[in-house]
Design a protein around this motif. Structure first.
Motif, PDB file in Angstrom:
ATOM      1  N   LYS A  37      -5.920  -4.139   5.173  1.00 39.23           N
ATOM      2  CA  LYS A  37      -6.284  -5.393   5.857  1.00 39.23           C
ATOM      3  C   LYS A  37      -6.492  -6.521   4.848  1.00 39.23           C
ATOM      4  CE  LYS A  37      -7.384  -7.531   9.697  1.00 39.23           C
ATOM      5  NZ  LYS A  37      -6.295  -7.898  10.586  1.00 39.23           N
ATOM      6  N   ASP A  38      -7.168  -6.222   3.740  1.00 38.41           N
ATOM      7  CA  ASP A  38      -7.381  -7.227   2.690  1.00 38.41           C
ATOM      8  C   ASP A  38      -6.049  -7.725   2.127  1.00 38.41           C
ATOM      9  OD1 ASP A  38     -10.151  -6.882   2.892  1.00 38.41           O
ATOM     10  OD2 ASP A  38     -10.199  -5.393   1.265  1.00 38.41           O
ATOM     11  N   GLN A  40      -3.094  -7.523   3.589  1.00 36.23           N
ATOM     12  CA  GLN A  40      -2.400  -8.242   4.661  1.00 36.23           C
ATOM     13  C   GLN A  40      -2.896  -9.691   4.729  1.00 36.23           C
ATOM     14  OE1 GLN A  40      -3.566  -7.277   8.629  1.00 36.23           O
ATOM     15  NE2 GLN A  40      -1.733  -8.168   9.550  1.00 36.23           N
ATOM     16  N   GLN A  41      -4.195  -9.884   4.667  1.00 35.08           N
ATOM     17  CA  GLN A  41      -4.749 -11.234   4.733  1.00 35.08           C
ATOM     18  C   GLN A  41      -4.318 -12.076   3.537  1.00 35.08           C
ATOM     19  OE1 GLN A  41      -8.920 -10.378   5.272  1.00 35.08           O
ATOM     20  NE2 GLN A  41      -8.708 -10.229   7.507  1.00 35.08           N
ATOM     21  N   PHE A  51       0.567  -5.705  10.051  1.00 36.49           N
ATOM     22  CA  PHE A  51      -0.296  -4.705   9.427  1.00 36.49           C
ATOM     23  C   PHE A  51       0.471  -3.418   9.129  1.00 36.49           C
ATOM     24  CE2 PHE A  51      -3.125  -1.056   9.567  1.00 36.49           C
ATOM     25  CZ  PHE A  51      -4.170  -1.440   8.734  1.00 36.49           C
ATOM     26  N   SER A  75     -11.655   3.540   6.409  1.00 43.71           N
ATOM     27  CA  SER A  75     -10.517   2.831   5.821  1.00 43.71           C
ATOM     28  C   SER A  75     -10.051   3.521   4.546  1.00 43.71           C
ATOM     29  CB  SER A  75     -10.915   1.396   5.462  1.00 43.71           C
ATOM     30  OG  SER A  75     -11.288   0.674   6.592  1.00 43.71           O
TER      31      SER A  75
END
Length: 137
Positions: A37-38, A40-41, A51, A75
């Protein structure tokens, strides 16, 4: 770890990785550890990124041996196996050894020709290395 494809027509990390792989490695080398997620952002600052696409590519990089992943809560956290400099050093050494094994004198000749454009510090390092090698003979 050995990268199996080296793309002469590319530049930078794209010589070793696909474009998205190179961006992901660049991000992780700057931040050390991150979740999908990090990453991806971070990628979405340029353009929207799915994602699942990021997850697939990061897991491929784990399979290739350039990333490690560990569980943290629910995660996965990913980190590079080597620093950027360690990776580039290992890859350039591997390529040089393979070129020397296969083409020997031709490679040395081309490297010497390239020294004409090299800075004085690099030439001095080479001279010192040659002296060290001669002492060991």
């Amino acid at each position: 770890m050995k990268i199996w494809k080296f793309k002469i027509n590319e530049s930078g990390l794209n010589r070793f990785f696909g474009p998205l792989e190179a961006k992901i490695m660049d991000i992780l080398w700057c931040h050390d550890e991150m979740t999908i997620k990090d990453v991806q952002q971070s990628l979405e600052r340029e353009k929207p990124m799915n994602f699942n696409t990021v997850m697939t590519v990061m897991n491929r990089l784990v399979e290739k041996g350039v990333l490690q992943k560990r569980t943290e809560g629910r995660s996965y956290v990913y980190r590079p196996v080597q620093s950027r400099m360690e990776f580039l050093n290992a890859q350039s050494k591997e390529m040089t050894n393979e070129l020397m094994d296969e083409f020997g004198n031709v490679v040395v000749s081309h490297m010497l020709d390239a020294l004409e454009e090299a800075d004085d510090d690099l030439v001095a390092k080479l001279e010192n290395k040659i002296k060290e090698l001669k002492k060991g003979m």
